[in-house]
Design a protein around this motif. Structure first.
Motif, PDB file in Angstrom:
ATOM      1  N   PRO A   1      -9.764  -8.046  10.132  1.00 30.21           N
ATOM      2  CA  PRO A   1     -11.004  -7.384  10.538  1.00 30.21           C
ATOM      3  C   PRO A   1     -10.770  -6.369  11.653  1.00 30.21           C
ATOM      4  O   PRO A   1     -11.477  -5.378  11.757  1.00 30.21           O
ATOM      5  CB  PRO A   1     -11.872  -8.544  11.040  1.00 30.21           C
ATOM      6  CG  PRO A   1     -11.248  -9.781  10.497  1.00 30.21           C
ATOM      7  CD  PRO A   1      -9.800  -9.484  10.300  1.00 30.21           C
TER       8      PRO A   1
ATOM      9  N   GLY B   1      -6.668  -7.323   5.250  1.00 26.20           N
ATOM     10  CA  GLY B   1      -7.755  -8.291   5.399  1.00 26.20           C
ATOM     11  C   GLY B   1      -7.948  -8.636   6.855  1.00 26.20           C
ATOM     12  O   GLY B   1      -8.555  -9.632   7.216  1.00 26.20           O
TER      13      GLY B   1
ATOM     14  N   LEU C   1      -6.716  -1.160 -10.122  1.00 23.94           N
ATOM     15  CA  LEU C   1      -7.814  -1.070 -11.069  1.00 23.94           C
ATOM     16  C   LEU C   1      -8.893  -0.164 -10.540  1.00 23.94           C
ATOM     17  O   LEU C   1      -9.469   0.648 -11.228  1.00 23.94           O
ATOM     18  CB  LEU C   1      -8.422  -2.462 -11.284  1.00 23.94           C
ATOM     19  CG  LEU C   1      -7.785  -3.309 -12.351  1.00 23.94           C
ATOM     20  CD1 LEU C   1      -8.483  -4.633 -12.416  1.00 23.94           C
ATOM     21  CD2 LEU C   1      -7.861  -2.585 -13.693  1.00 23.94           C
TER      22      LEU C   1
ATOM     23  N   GLN D   1     -10.224  -2.952  10.378  1.00 21.74           N
ATOM     24  CA  GLN D   1     -11.174  -2.391   9.448  1.00 21.74           C
ATOM     25  C   GLN D   1     -11.795  -1.070   9.907  1.00 21.74           C
ATOM     26  O   GLN D   1     -12.109  -0.208   9.116  1.00 21.74           O
ATOM     27  CB  GLN D   1     -12.302  -3.397   9.189  1.00 21.74           C
ATOM     28  CG  GLN D   1     -12.437  -3.656   7.733  1.00 21.74           C
ATOM     29  CD  GLN D   1     -11.578  -4.822   7.291  1.00 21.74           C
ATOM     30  OE1 GLN D   1     -12.093  -5.818   7.027  1.00 21.74           O
ATOM     31  NE2 GLN D   1     -10.276  -4.701   7.207  1.00 21.74           N
ATOM     32  N   ASP D   2     -11.976  -0.964  11.201  1.00 18.33           N
ATOM     33  CA  ASP D   2     -12.597   0.252  11.721  1.00 18.33           C
ATOM     34  C   ASP D   2     -11.844   1.505  11.288  1.00 18.33           C
ATOM     35  O   ASP D   2     -12.436   2.513  10.947  1.00 18.33           O
ATOM     36  CB  ASP D   2     -12.641   0.197  13.243  1.00 18.33           C
ATOM     37  CG  ASP D   2     -13.642  -0.838  13.713  1.00 18.33           C
ATOM     38  OD1 ASP D   2     -13.667  -1.126  14.901  1.00 18.33           O
ATOM     39  OD2 ASP D   2     -14.384  -1.353  12.849  1.00 18.33           O
TER      40      ASP D   2
ATOM     41  N   LEU E   1      -8.712   2.020  -7.941  1.00 20.16           N
ATOM     42  CA  LEU E   1      -8.374   3.338  -7.467  1.00 20.16           C
ATOM     43  C   LEU E   1      -7.037   3.763  -8.028  1.00 20.16           C
ATOM     44  O   LEU E   1      -6.022   3.688  -7.354  1.00 20.16           O
ATOM     45  CB  LEU E   1      -8.284   3.330  -5.939  1.00 20.16           C
ATOM     46  CG  LEU E   1      -9.390   2.608  -5.185  1.00 20.16           C
ATOM     47  CD1 LEU E   1      -8.932   2.336  -3.784  1.00 20.16           C
ATOM     48  CD2 LEU E   1     -10.644   3.443  -5.199  1.00 20.16           C
TER      49      LEU E   1
ATOM     50  N   ALA F   1     -12.744   2.800   7.729  1.00 20.21           N
ATOM     51  CA  ALA F   1     -14.098   3.187   7.341  1.00 20.21           C
ATOM     52  C   ALA F   1     -14.266   4.685   7.278  1.00 20.21           C
ATOM     53  O   ALA F   1     -13.517   5.397   7.901  1.00 20.21           O
ATOM     54  CB  ALA F   1     -15.068   2.622   8.376  1.00 20.21           C
ATOM     55  N   PRO F   2     -15.233   5.154   6.654  1.00 20.63           N
ATOM     56  CA  PRO F   2     -15.606   4.849   5.281  1.00 20.63           C
ATOM     57  C   PRO F   2     -14.707   5.612   4.341  1.00 20.63           C
ATOM     58  O   PRO F   2     -14.338   6.734   4.620  1.00 20.63           O
ATOM     59  CB  PRO F   2     -17.036   5.371   5.192  1.00 20.63           C
ATOM     60  CG  PRO F   2     -17.166   6.337   6.340  1.00 20.63           C
ATOM     61  CD  PRO F   2     -16.092   6.049   7.331  1.00 20.63           C
ATOM     62  N   LEU F   3     -14.397   5.010   3.273  1.00 18.75           N
ATOM     63  CA  LEU F   3     -13.492   5.619   2.307  1.00 18.75           C
ATOM     64  C   LEU F   3     -14.250   6.530   1.359  1.00 18.75           C
ATOM     65  O   LEU F   3     -15.367   6.214   0.982  1.00 18.75           O
ATOM     66  CB  LEU F   3     -12.820   4.531   1.472  1.00 18.75           C
ATOM     67  CG  LEU F   3     -11.440   4.044   1.924  1.00 18.75           C
ATOM     68  CD1 LEU F   3     -10.942   3.057   0.897  1.00 18.75           C
ATOM     69  CD2 LEU F   3     -10.482   5.211   2.043  1.00 18.75           C
TER      70      LEU F   3
ATOM     71  N   LEU G   1      -5.289   6.243  -5.738  1.00 19.11           N
ATOM     72  CA  LEU G   1      -4.778   5.937  -4.401  1.00 19.11           C
ATOM     73  C   LEU G   1      -3.324   5.498  -4.487  1.00 19.11           C
ATOM     74  O   LEU G   1      -2.949   4.755  -5.372  1.00 19.11           O
ATOM     75  CB  LEU G   1      -5.592   4.810  -3.769  1.00 19.11           C
ATOM     76  CG  LEU G   1      -6.854   5.209  -3.034  1.00 19.11           C
ATOM     77  CD1 LEU G   1      -7.402   3.999  -2.312  1.00 19.11           C
ATOM     78  CD2 LEU G   1      -6.592   6.333  -2.055  1.00 19.11           C
TER      79      LEU G   1
ATOM     80  N   PRO H   1      -5.800  -5.508  -7.396  1.00 18.64           N
ATOM     81  CA  PRO H   1      -7.099  -4.962  -7.722  1.00 18.64           C
ATOM     82  C   PRO H   1      -7.234  -3.496  -7.327  1.00 18.64           C
ATOM     83  O   PRO H   1      -7.952  -2.751  -7.975  1.00 18.64           O
ATOM     84  CB  PRO H   1      -8.070  -5.827  -6.910  1.00 18.64           C
ATOM     85  CG  PRO H   1      -7.226  -6.663  -6.006  1.00 18.64           C
ATOM     86  CD  PRO H   1      -5.870  -6.694  -6.575  1.00 18.64           C
ATOM     87  N   SER H   2      -6.499  -3.114  -6.299  1.00 23.06           N
ATOM     88  CA  SER H   2      -6.617  -1.736  -5.848  1.00 23.06           C
ATOM     89  C   SER H   2      -6.260  -0.761  -6.960  1.00 23.06           C
ATOM     90  O   SER H   2      -6.837   0.301  -7.070  1.00 23.06           O
ATOM     91  CB  SER H   2      -5.699  -1.520  -4.653  1.00 23.06           C
ATOM     92  OG  SER H   2      -4.395  -1.960  -4.997  1.00 23.06           O
TER      93      SER H   2
ATOM     94  N   TRP I   1      -4.662  -2.582   3.727  1.00 26.85           N
ATOM     95  CA  TRP I   1      -5.679  -3.633   3.570  1.00 26.85           C
ATOM     96  C   TRP I   1      -5.108  -5.010   3.810  1.00 26.85           C
ATOM     97  O   TRP I   1      -4.848  -5.748   2.908  1.00 26.85           O
ATOM     98  CB  TRP I   1      -6.268  -3.581   2.161  1.00 26.85           C
ATOM     99  CG  TRP I   1      -6.827  -2.267   1.843  1.00 26.85           C
ATOM    100  CD1 TRP I   1      -6.219  -1.281   1.166  1.00 26.85           C
ATOM    101  CD2 TRP I   1      -8.098  -1.772   2.222  1.00 26.85           C
ATOM    102  NE1 TRP I   1      -7.028  -0.194   1.090  1.00 26.85           N
ATOM    103  CE2 TRP I   1      -8.198  -0.470   1.728  1.00 26.85           C
ATOM    104  CE3 TRP I   1      -9.170  -2.309   2.947  1.00 26.85           C
ATOM    105  CZ2 TRP I   1      -9.320   0.310   1.938  1.00 26.85           C
ATOM    106  CZ3 TRP I   1     -10.285  -1.529   3.137  1.00 26.85           C
ATOM    107  CH2 TRP I   1     -10.351  -0.242   2.638  1.00 26.85           C
TER     108      TRP I   1
END
Lengths: 138, 750
Positions: B295, B293, B278, B298-299, B280, B302-304, B283, B275-276, B291
């Motif tokens: 958690p 997944g 599609l 995740q920090d 981006l 952030a933020p993209l 990127l 999906p990435s 990614w």
């Protein structure tokens, strides 16, 4: 007072999120939490231009503008491009969560969520270094 | 209850409120689900299925799953989970919508009803049913999605658009492309304050021509008051047709070009890749590799930045007509989309009670006004008061009507359930029945609707079981093989009429009379005197059934007598008519609301009372010559039957003063024959005043212990009257007769 925008088209999900986040045990150490409810994508569009939020929590599967579209919109807007954002989603939609993160969501909470899970994520996002537009002045 | 709260008192209250919200929201979802399934069922019989409907059904179950998990309703969550899986396969085209799937879905709706009842503490946990349904759902096999997957690549759709499609939207897009329709990009601007209606208009106009895949908000052209949307629509229509259909709405439509047909500059993102890609295209894989997944990581992410922002400048949108309106509606734009509130009906009852209270206060004021006006010196003041009072009256009436209006719900709510029942019973019974509903929009008091489903359901069972003939029988007599039950509702004055009419075999008067005699319900002599209407009414007698062996369907120990009693409790009446070979028609007449009742005003010893008309069979002039005395009980021999009577004046100890005059011959006493179920009693009164619709008000604390009165009312003549509780009075009088009801005279005089 920290302001959290909760976008979900289910009234009871919004209500429970409000109960979890506004509860003293969680809110007091943060100087109070105010949950602002938006009943879907369009409703969120109404709230976004008006105020600043410390955290935005949004559902993905919504009838009108879906959560992914909302995230893209938020990340493009001048005002909210840096506002911490968390998506709520069910496990069955991993692909959608992945996309949400790619589009700039900072974190996600799986539905059904417990008070701990939601507070943990929102608490973390609230603690993160303050972003672009200050929100201490509502 | 799941672990949702935190501990403080405020938190508990809001969690409790959230839970109430949950139950009513879940109920609404289930109701909506039921509606959608019925539509879907109709469509699937014609080999169609509206993707929007499937989507709605999926969304409802998806939401139910989330909610029930959130609120600790474990079984409901389990059912929803399995159901969601099946529906997911269905909407993604991996499962075909057939009779078997439809059956499971309908069973799930029934089960949701039971589960919700259990959640509310009104019923047992339907453990067995849950297991059975889960088993059934588990057995559904699905086929994989066939066909080439890469057709998306043929279209020039921005990666910024493809990247924000949910899995489902992407699937719809593929399906549409596969079926060879064209894609259109519609750009439109709405005022945020009017977007709901404007969007509904657009949807309605677009619907006949295709499917809207998604609504994409665009930053360019959106500001504090307006929102610019890019809508992706799949349609079989030509662009001109579409433009014509959407004319009047300020928007631009352009077909999405196919690659190869025009020049394509941007590289085509591989559609089935990660999906990435599609989302981006820009990127690189190093970014994507971040990614997992996880958690914890995740920090760091952030933020993209928004990847597509620079690559695809948002389209410029012509200023829409809505822009001006938006300025004017600046203040409205913060309002929530939802303009409705849910209210506990008891709150409305309370409000109605207050209105009743006000009406009494008004009555007292009215008397005062009259006294003031009768004082010569105070006349101008009296007139002023009178005028004020008229204004007060008007607003009071408005308020009363307003509250009544809020209580009203469309009968469609209960009719939908019936449609399900009819479908099920006719299948079990191997009969084909078409239920034709008219007047589902007719509105009636919420409380009445709640109580209607059982009686109506029983009537449906009766109609299918006893009324509609088998296919062969119908064929033999030259009727259409498919039977028809018409369910009609309409308003007539202050009443709502509901008709259930079948085109079955009808009922023969001779058979009815014969059965009633055989069951000892009437004597042959009585039977000879029965009018045609009386004969059909025999079916309402307890113990009446024409079939000797009760079937699984109708013979569940509930007869038409229960239907009649239940309807009577709501202040309604049931009528029946039938023609052999043509069919049977049952008509239910109900009051529109329970908050207002029709009463018969009566006078006893100079004081007036009100008797609910629903309990009144008839009123006759009292012929003292026909009164017999059995063991101190008085009874009236009337048309061969004995009717116990009760002199209200004596019962209430009012016979003393005024009573003496009225008992004379100048006004002959009347007997108001009241009935509750099969128990009848004649109330002897001095005079009938007339019929009126009143708002009944509960008795205050001081009179609460007093039996025999349902409440108080004001009859428009500025006098407060007590409304008789006929059921309680009949009970009391027939049981102990001589015993006085604990009523003090002072209470009546008030």
């Amino acid at each position: 007072m920290r302001r959290v925008l909760v976008v979900d088209d289910s009234a009871s999900t919004r209500a429970i999120a409000r109960a979890m986040l506004e509860d003293e045990s969680f809110a007091a150490p943060l100087g109070g939490v105010e949950v602002i409810e938006a009943a879907g994508g369009f409703d969120a569009m109404r709230f976004l231009p008006r105020g600043a939020y410390d955290v935005i929590v949004t559902d993905i599967n919504m009838g009108d503008i879906n959560g992914l579209e909302l995230i893209q919109f938020i990340r493009k807007s001048d005002r909210h491009r840096e506002t911490p954002l968390c998506v709520i989603s069910t496990q069955s939609t991993e692909r959608d969560v992945e996309r949400a993160l790619l589009l700039g969501a900072n974190d996600f909470v799986a539905k059904p969520f417990t008070a701990e899970a939601l507070r943990e994520v929102v608490g973390r996002l609230l603690a993160a270094p303050a972003s672009g537009e200050g929100t201490r002045s509502p | 209850m799941s672990d949702t709260g935190g501990g403080s008192g405020k938190g508990d209250a809001s969690v409790e409120k959230a839970r109430e919200d949950f139950l009513s929201e879940a109920q609404e979802l289930v109701d909506g689900l039921s509606r959608d399934l019925l539509l879907l069922d109709q469509q699937s019989r014609h080999g169609e299925s509206d993707p929007d409907l499937v989507k709605d059904v999926f969304r409802a179950v998806h939401t139910l799953k989330g909610l029930s998990g959130l609120f600790g309703a474990v079984r409901m969550a389990a059912v929803s989970h399995e159901l969601e899986e099946a529906l997911d396969d269905l909407r993604l085209g991996r499962l075909e919508l057939g009779v078997r799937v439809m059956d499971l879905l309908f069973r799930a709706v029934e089960l949701y009803g039971l589960l919700l009842l259990a959640e509310k503490g009104h019923g047992p946990e339907p453990t067995k049913d849950v297991e059975a349904l889960l088993l059934g759902l588990g057995q559904l096999t699905h086929q994989g999605e066939q066909g080439p997957q890469n057709q998306l690549a043929q279209y020039e759709i921005d990666s910024s658009v493809l990247g924000v499609l949910t899995e489902y939207e992407e699937h719809r897009l593929r399906t549409n492309i596969k079926s060879g329709v064209s894609l259109y990009r519609i750009r439109v601007q709405f005022s945020l304050s009017t977007i709901d209606t404007a969007l509904d208009e657009l949807k309605a106009a677009a619907r006949p021509h295709g499917e809207i895949i998604t609504y994409l908000p665009s930053d360019a052209g959106s500001d504090a008051d307006t929102i610019a949307l890019e809508i992706l629509m799949a349609s079989h229509a030509e662009v001109e047709t579409l433009r014509a259909a959407l004319t009047g709405l300020s928007l631009t439509i352009e077909p999405v070009k196919r690659r190869g047909a025009g020049r394509s500059s941007a590289p085509v993102p591989p559609p089935k890749g990660p999906p990435s890609r599609l989302a981006l295209g820009e990127l690189d894989d190093a970014d994507v590799a971040q990614w997992p997944g996880d958690p914890a990581r995740q920090d760091a992410l952030a933020p993209l930045p928004s990847p597509a922002a620079g690559a695809n400048p948002p389209p410029t949108v012509p200023p829409a007509a809505g822009a001006d309106a938006a300025g004017a509606n600046r203040d409205l734009s913060l309002r929530s989309v939802s303009q409705t509130v849910r209210v506990d009906i008891r709150k409305l009852d309370n409000l109605m009670n207050v209105v009743g209270e006000l009406a009494m206060a008004r009555a007292a004021l009215g008397r005062l006004t009259d006294r003031v006006r009768s004082q010569p010196g105070l006349r101008p003041l009296g007139i002023e008061l009178h005028r004020l009072q008229r204004t007060f009256d008007r607003h009071l009436t408005q308020m009363q009507n307003g509250i009544l209006e809020v209580r009203m719900v469309p009968l469609g709510q209960v009719f939908e359930k019936l449609a399900r029942v009819v479908r099920q019973i006719s299948r079990e019974n191997d009969k084909e029945v078409n239920l034709v509903i008219t007047g589902a929009e007719t509105e009636i008091d919420k409380l009445i609707v709640e109580e209607l489903s059982d009686p109506l359901m029983h009537m449906m069972r009766n109609a299918i079981d006893h009324g509609i003939e088998s296919r062969d029988e119908r064929h033999l007599v030259g009727k259409p093989v498919v039977g028809t039950i018409a369910l009609n509702a309409f308003q007539k004055g202050n009443h709502v009429l509901i008709e259930v009419e079948d085109d079955g075999m009808g009922m023969s008067p001779a058979v009815l009379v014969d059965t009633a005699i055989r069951r000892g319900l009437v004597s042959p002599a009585e039977a000879a005197d029965l009018s045609p209407r009386d004969i059909y009414n025999l079916v309402f007698l307890p113990g009446f059934t024409t079939k000797d062996t009760a079937t699984d369907l109708s013979g569940r120990g509930v007869g038409m007598d229960v239907v009649k009693t239940n309807i009577a409790k709501l202040g309604g009446v049931v009528d029946i008519s039938s023609e052999v070979g043509i069919g049977t028609k049952i008509t239910i007449t109900l009051p529109i609301t329970l908050a207002i009742i029709s009463v018969l005003g009566v006078e006893v010893a100079g004081r007036s009372f009100a008797v609910p008309l629903a309990n009144v069979e008839e009123a006759i002039v009292l012929d003292e010559a026909l009164v017999r005395n059995f063991d101190g009980r008085e009874a009236l021999t009337q048309r061969g039957t004995t009717l116990p009577i009760c002199r209200l004046a004596r019962l209430f100890d009012l016979s003393a003063e005024a009573g003496a005059d009225t008992r004379r011959r100048d006004t002959r006493a009347c007997v108001v024959i009241a009935a509750v179920g099969n128990r009848r009693l004649g109330f002897v009164v001095d005079r009938l005043i007339g019929q009126q619709d009143i708002v009944i008000k509960a008795l205050g604390k001081s009179l609460k212990g007093v039996k025999g009165f349902a409440g108080a009312t004001e009859l428009g003549d500025q006098r407060v009257r007590l409304v008789l509780d006929v059921a309680a009075l009949i009970e009391e009088v027939l049981a102990t007769d001589k015993e006085r009801i604990g009523l003090k005279e002072g209470a009546v005089a008030r």
